[in-house]
Design an enzyme around this catalytic site. Structure first.
Site, PDB file in Angstrom:
ATOM      1  N   LYS A 150     -50.822   6.655  73.543  1.00  0.00           N
ATOM      2  CA  LYS A 150     -51.161   7.950  72.938  1.00  0.00           C
ATOM      3  C   LYS A 150     -52.094   8.736  73.861  1.00  0.00           C
ATOM      4  O   LYS A 150     -51.836   9.912  74.167  1.00  0.00           O
ATOM      5  CB  LYS A 150     -51.829   7.750  71.572  1.00  0.00           C
ATOM      6  CG  LYS A 150     -52.163   9.059  70.861  1.00  0.00           C
ATOM      7  CD  LYS A 150     -52.945   8.820  69.589  1.00  0.00           C
ATOM      8  CE  LYS A 150     -54.389   8.520  69.875  1.00  0.00           C
ATOM      9  NZ  LYS A 150     -55.236   8.478  68.662  1.00  0.00           N
ATOM     10  N   ASP A 168     -50.247  10.421  66.925  1.00  0.00           N
ATOM     11  CA  ASP A 168     -51.526  10.147  66.280  1.00  0.00           C
ATOM     12  C   ASP A 168     -51.292  10.021  64.778  1.00  0.00           C
ATOM     13  O   ASP A 168     -50.146   9.988  64.312  1.00  0.00           O
ATOM     14  CB  ASP A 168     -52.552  11.225  66.617  1.00  0.00           C
ATOM     15  CG  ASP A 168     -52.275  12.551  65.922  1.00  0.00           C
ATOM     16  OD1 ASP A 168     -51.166  12.721  65.351  1.00  0.00           O
ATOM     17  OD2 ASP A 168     -53.158  13.426  65.946  1.00  0.00           O
TER      18      ASP A 168
END
Length: 280
Positions: A150, A168
């Site tokens: 991420k 997320d």
């Protein structure tokens, strides 16, 4: 009524009842892809100014800010990093810092001891393994302490122009609400979403979805009555559907409040966030 007539009436009623109770057909893969891409287009209209909500001037600053953003808001990170980058502007500077001094600066972001270890460790790795420059490849970025996929995609997409999907908590929630995936693992979600959208859209798709999740499609009480894509949302009705009540749930510029960046892009329609300790 004759027995034949009675039988015919029974068949008619049975047929009508069957049609009435017929469940909707499940959405085909093609229909889901078309709906998903339309959601992306309409989110682009709703958020033409979508952008990363961390303040940064270079890849190193974005990398550090993204690591610090774990378990806190981008606003709190943006309020904290000016002092950090003023004192430690390069990987070499941060790698050579006194841990206690770094901890004191980043304390407002929470988990400051673990984060200090990560950002000092990744700074040392950049200095020692990459000539003091943040690497621009996924396989290199994920070798740095505290950097997962991420974080790597945030840096690649916004500092290097390399497309990536940032999964997320907001992206995960909305992707599942919109029936783009039923996966729960971020890596599996990323892989599935990558098959729905062209690679050129991945970075901006991430910004738009995250913007929408922060402003309208909240975790606990979505503002369904103020949402621009209700006609495409299979989860419509999970939140407040009354338009006036829904308006009160809107956040950031949609609700007339400051955004998360102290230095937002020129086209951002909201108010800049206040500095740490300022009355905003």
């Amino acid at each position: 009524m004759s027995g034949k007539q009675n039988s015919a009436l029974g068949e008619q009623l049975s047929s009508t009842s069957g049609k009435r109770n017929k469940t909707p057909k499940p959405e085909s893969r093609l229909a889901m892809v078309r709906r998903a891409r339309r959601i992306n287009r309409e989110l682009a209209d709703a958020y033409p100014y979508a952008h990363p909500e961390l303040d940064f001037e270079n890849a190193f600053q974005l990398l550090i800010a993204t690591v610090l953003s774990a378990q806190t808001t981008d606003l709190r990170v943006n309020q904290t990093t000016p002092a950090l980058f003023a004192k430690y502007p390069t990987p070499e500077d941060l790698a050579a810092a006194e841990p206690e001094a770094v901890e004191e600066i980043i304390r407002p972001t929470g988990f400051f001891r673990a984060k200090t270890k990560s950002i000092m460790g990744l700074s040392a790795a950049i200095r020692d393994d990459f000539g003091g420059e943040v690497p621009g490849r996924l396989k290199d970025l994920v070798t740095l302490p505290g950097v997962g996929r991420k974080t790597a995609f945030v840096v690649l997409g916004n500092a290097f122009g390399v497309p990536g999907i940032t999964v997320d908590t907001h992206f995960m929630r909305l992707a599942r609400r919109w029936k783009w995936t039923d996966q729960e693992d971020p890596v599996k979600i990323e892989a599935e979403i990558a098959t729905i959208f062209p690679k050129s859209e991945w970075t901006m798709l991430s910004h738009r979805v995250i913007f929408h999740g922060r402003r309208i499609c909240h975790a606990r009480r979505p503002a369904c009555g103020a949402c621009p894509i209700t006609h495409l949302c299979p989860a419509y009705g999970e939140g407040e559907t009354d338009p006036e009540k829904a308006k009160k749930l809107l956040k950031y510029e949609k609700g007339g409040q400051p955004g998360q960046r102290l230095k937002p892009p020129p086209d951002y329609p909201g108010k800049p966030a206040p500095a740490l300790g300022a009355i905003g």
